[in-house]
Design a protein around this motif. Structure first.
Motif, PDB file in Angstrom:
ATOM      1  N   ASN A 101       0.805  -1.223   0.000  1.00 41.18           N
ATOM      2  CA  ASN A 101       0.000   0.000   0.000  1.00 41.18           C
ATOM      3  C   ASN A 101       0.844   1.281   0.000  1.00 41.18           C
ATOM      4  N   PHE A 102       2.187   1.125  -0.007  1.00 39.43           N
ATOM      5  CA  PHE A 102       3.046   2.313   0.021  1.00 39.43           C
ATOM      6  C   PHE A 102       2.708   3.297  -1.096  1.00 39.43           C
ATOM      7  N   LYS A 103       2.446   2.749  -2.264  1.00 41.97           N
ATOM      8  CA  LYS A 103       2.218   3.623  -3.432  1.00 41.97           C
ATOM      9  C   LYS A 103       0.923   4.422  -3.313  1.00 41.97           C
ATOM     10  N   LYS A 104       0.046   4.042  -2.406  1.00 38.86           N
ATOM     11  CA  LYS A 104      -1.218   4.761  -2.210  1.00 38.86           C
ATOM     12  C   LYS A 104      -1.065   5.995  -1.322  1.00 38.86           C
ATOM     13  N   VAL A 105       0.072   6.102  -0.628  1.00 38.90           N
ATOM     14  CA  VAL A 105       0.189   7.046   0.481  1.00 38.90           C
ATOM     15  C   VAL A 105       0.946   8.323   0.104  1.00 38.90           C
ATOM     16  N   LEU A 106       0.356   9.459   0.473  1.00 40.99           N
ATOM     17  CA  LEU A 106       1.021  10.756   0.425  1.00 40.99           C
ATOM     18  C   LEU A 106       1.046  11.302   1.849  1.00 40.99           C
ATOM     19  N   SER A 107       2.080  12.053   2.183  1.00 37.48           N
ATOM     20  CA  SER A 107       2.144  12.695   3.500  1.00 37.48           C
ATOM     21  C   SER A 107       2.328  14.189   3.296  1.00 37.48           C
ATOM     22  N   ILE A 108       1.337  14.961   3.725  1.00 37.48           N
ATOM     23  CA  ILE A 108       1.368  16.419   3.586  1.00 37.48           C
ATOM     24  C   ILE A 108       1.016  17.001   4.950  1.00 37.48           C
ATOM     25  N   GLU A 109       2.007  17.569   5.623  1.00 37.44           N
ATOM     26  CA  GLU A 109       1.810  18.017   7.007  1.00 37.44           C
ATOM     27  C   GLU A 109       0.742  19.097   7.130  1.00 37.44           C
ATOM     28  N   ASN A 110       0.720  20.049   6.211  1.00 34.76           N
ATOM     29  CA  ASN A 110      -0.252  21.144   6.253  1.00 34.76           C
ATOM     30  C   ASN A 110      -1.640  20.618   5.879  1.00 34.76           C
ATOM     31  N   ARG A 111      -2.572  20.677   6.806  1.00 36.57           N
ATOM     32  CA  ARG A 111      -3.888  20.066   6.576  1.00 36.57           C
ATOM     33  C   ARG A 111      -4.635  20.734   5.423  1.00 36.57           C
ATOM     34  N   LYS A 112      -4.542  22.052   5.327  1.00 35.20           N
ATOM     35  CA  LYS A 112      -5.238  22.759   4.250  1.00 35.20           C
ATOM     36  C   LYS A 112      -4.685  22.328   2.888  1.00 35.20           C
ATOM     37  N   GLN A 113      -3.357  22.186   2.796  1.00 33.31           N
ATOM     38  CA  GLN A 113      -2.743  21.739   1.549  1.00 33.31           C
ATOM     39  C   GLN A 113      -3.122  20.292   1.239  1.00 33.31           C
ATOM     40  N   ALA A 114      -3.255  19.475   2.284  1.00 25.49           N
ATOM     41  CA  ALA A 114      -3.656  18.075   2.098  1.00 25.49           C
ATOM     42  C   ALA A 114      -5.067  17.992   1.511  1.00 25.49           C
ATOM     43  N   ILE A 115      -5.985  18.807   2.032  1.00 23.30           N
ATOM     44  CA  ILE A 115      -7.361  18.837   1.510  1.00 23.30           C
ATOM     45  C   ILE A 115      -7.355  19.351   0.071  1.00 23.30           C
ATOM     46  N   LYS A 116      -6.571  20.376  -0.193  1.00 21.34           N
ATOM     47  CA  LYS A 116      -6.480  20.931  -1.550  1.00 21.34           C
ATOM     48  C   LYS A 116      -5.966  19.879  -2.526  1.00 21.34           C
ATOM     49  N   THR A 117      -4.961  19.110  -2.119  1.00 16.19           N
ATOM     50  CA  THR A 117      -4.398  18.069  -2.977  1.00 16.19           C
ATOM     51  C   THR A 117      -5.440  17.002  -3.292  1.00 16.19           C
ATOM     52  N   ALA A 118      -6.221  16.598  -2.301  1.00 10.96           N
ATOM     53  CA  ALA A 118      -7.285  15.614  -2.533  1.00 10.96           C
ATOM     54  C   ALA A 118      -8.288  16.146  -3.542  1.00 10.96           C
ATOM     55  N   CYS A 119      -8.628  17.422  -3.429  1.00 13.54           N
ATOM     56  CA  CYS A 119      -9.565  18.039  -4.375  1.00 13.54           C
ATOM     57  C   CYS A 119      -8.977  18.096  -5.787  1.00 13.54           C
ATOM     58  N   GLN A 120      -7.676  18.372  -5.891  1.00 13.33           N
ATOM     59  CA  GLN A 120      -7.016  18.424  -7.200  1.00 13.33           C
ATOM     60  C   GLN A 120      -6.985  17.050  -7.867  1.00 13.33           C
ATOM     61  N   LEU A 121      -6.773  16.018  -7.063  1.00 11.46           N
ATOM     62  CA  LEU A 121      -6.660  14.656  -7.604  1.00 11.46           C
ATOM     63  C   LEU A 121      -8.016  14.058  -7.976  1.00 11.46           C
ATOM     64  N   ALA A 122      -9.064  14.481  -7.282  1.00 11.14           N
ATOM     65  CA  ALA A 122     -10.394  13.891  -7.493  1.00 11.14           C
ATOM     66  C   ALA A 122     -10.972  14.258  -8.853  1.00 11.14           C
ATOM     67  N   ARG A 123     -11.653  13.290  -9.453  1.00 10.76           N
ATOM     68  CA  ARG A 123     -12.354  13.482 -10.717  1.00 10.76           C
ATOM     69  C   ARG A 123     -13.846  13.250 -10.493  1.00 10.76           C
ATOM     70  N   ALA A 124     -14.637  13.518 -11.508  1.00  9.05           N
ATOM     71  CA  ALA A 124     -16.094  13.364 -11.405  1.00  9.05           C
ATOM     72  C   ALA A 124     -16.463  12.012 -10.807  1.00  9.05           C
TER      73      ALA A 124
END
Length: 487
Positions: free
Chosen positions: A425-448
């Motif tokens: 599962n290593f390839k599934k994992v990202l670590s982003i300390e800043n919570r706001k940036q982590a949420i932003k990254t999830a939004c950027q990666l998400a598709r319809a």
């Protein structure tokens, strides 16, 4: 003004020096709040021992001291009362000071690892809709009928509890629903309260930083049921292996609920989707806006409690169908592209697993699940790798981030979560300390049609680091990012 003797009624006394006829203006356990003719209760807390502040309290005007160890030097004109347990004494004194307010309404306590806030809040909503004056003591807020007050603890200190119960008496509240935490029970904050009933939801890994062992955590929860009077009801989830343990020593009427086992109250899930679920409770079907197996248990507990408190069964079902989700509990937002963002308070392994399993049951398989999750600082460290394992196993992509780091290093907390991730599962994992940036990254990666779960903080609208709180609302932030990105 009450006398010291009046408010000590029912308190087990080890020794008394001075007069118990002293007048008492108010009760304090924080020396900074003491005024003239107050009684100061010296509590040996987790971080601070109140006995060190007895002299300061006397200098501020206290004329009565309640403590577990009498000072070596006793001052003339000051009344000293020695007790075995200052937490317990404070609770009984608080109840006496406010005129035993719990006796004048029907108080129901809800305990367990998960579900306390949802059950108490929705019971409050249901009884309000039924036309009653109702009170609520919860993690999210305190409500005296319709007047709202802020709260900082799942179970407030005993003075605060009795203060608000007294206010409820003054406005004619008939029912009050209260979250009862293991910390609150261990620190005797509910001592002296008279409960009409108690509800046990479930028990899983949590607060082992405080209780040390799971058995100690379980037995602390059981205190609520051990203290119930004979006329009360004890309602327990028997699908949980600890459900019957709660009943072992209670004098109250024993009542059970379950989805999988034989019980007095049973329910079935007939249909489940993101907009709600179809339940069968007894012989009747009910459409609920709350989804997931965990909410089916919550709805059943609410139904059973309302029935035990005397509401008519069909009326309960009608009111249940009108109830809305609680803030930060599987609270979801649908973007214009159909991305579903879910904010949930899941901060224990079991809660995180329940939410992700619910999401995976509802998805068609063509969507990706992005999970943003952290663990709180200065809390149970042993659950961190477990939550890391669950998130990385049940998500397509997981972003480890900060929750409320408090006084700990956010990067260290994330490392401890990463330790639970299996190699595949290593390839599934990202670590982003800043919570706001982590949420932003999830939004950027998400598709319809994809699903974003933001777990851990739920209803909280702040982030705490080294004693400083900043405004931070997961639900608001994810909505803003998805809108800005045109998704």
């Amino acid at each position: 003004m009450k006398s010291l003797k009046d408010i000590l009624y029912g308190v087990g006394l080890s020794a008394v020096s001075g007069s118990t006829s002293q007048s008492v203006n108010k009760i304090c356990f924080d020396s900074r709040e003491v005024g003239v003719e107050d009684v100061f209760v010296a509590i040996k807390g987790v971080l601070v021992d109140g006995h060190k502040f007895i002299d300061k309290a006397i200098d501020a005007g206290a004329r009565s001291i309640v403590c577990e160890t009498l000072p070596e030097k006793l001052i003339n004109g000051i009344s000293y009362v020695e007790v075995d347990n200052a937490y317990k004494a404070l609770s009984i004194m608080a109840s006496n000071y406010y005129g035993s307010p719990s006796k004048n309404l029907k108080l129901v306590g809800v305990t367990g690892t998960n579900g306390k806030t949802t059950i108490t809040t929705l019971l409050y909503q249901l009884f309000k809709k039924a036309g009653f004056k109702v009170g609520l003591l919860s993690t999210i807020k305190i409500l005296v009928d319709e007047k709202e007050f802020p709260t900082t603890h799942t179970t407030p200190d005993s003075l605060t509890i009795n203060k608000y119960l007294h206010l409820m008496n003054e406005v004619g509240v008939e029912f009050c629903f209260m979250e009862v935490s293991s910390h609150g029970l261990h620190q005797k904050r509910t001592e002296g309260l008279v409960f009409e009933g108690a509800i046990f939801t479930n028990l899983s890994h949590d607060h082992l930083d405080y209780h040390a062992t799971f058995a100690a955590y379980r037995d602390t929860k059981k205190i609520l049921f051990d203290g119930l009077p004979k006329r009360a009801f004890a309602l327990t989830n028997v699908d949980d292996k600890n459900g019957l343990v709660m009943m072992q020593n209670t004098k109250a009427r024993k009542v059970t609920y379950a989805l999988k086992s034989y019980a007095d109250y049973r329910a079935q899930i007939l249909e489940n989707q993101f907009d709600g679920q179809l339940l069968k409770i007894g012989d009747n079907e009910l459409w609920s806006k709350l989804i997931g197996d965990f909410n089916a248990y919550n709805m059943l507990a609410i139904y059973a409690a309302a029935d035990l408190l005397g509401l008519e069964k069909l009326e309960i079902l009608r009111l249940l169908s009108e109830l809305e989700n609680v803030a930060g509990r599987f609270q979801h937002y649908r973007s214009q592209e159909g991305i579903t963002a879910i904010v949930d308070y899941a901060h224990t392994p079991d809660a995180l697993k329940n939410v992700l399993e619910t999401i995976n049951k509802l998805r068609t398989g063509n969507e990706n699940v992005f999970t943003v999750v952290g663990c709180g600082g200065d809390r149970d460290k042993s659950k961190r790798p477990v939550m890391g394992h669950i998130a990385s196993t049940l998500s397509n992509t997981v972003i480890f981030t900060s929750d409320n780091p408090r006084t700990e290093s956010p990067s260290k907390i994330i490392e401890e979560m990463e330790a639970g991730v299996e190699p595949q599962n290593f390839k599934k994992v990202l670590s982003i300390e800043n919570r706001k940036q982590a949420i932003k990254t999830a939004c950027q990666l998400a598709r319809a049609k994809d699903i974003i779960l933001i777990a851990g903080k739920g209803h909280e609208t702040y982030q705490e680091t080294n004693g400083v709180r900043i405004d931070f609302d997961d639900f608001k932030i994810v909505g803003e990012f998805l809108t800005e990105m045109g998704k």
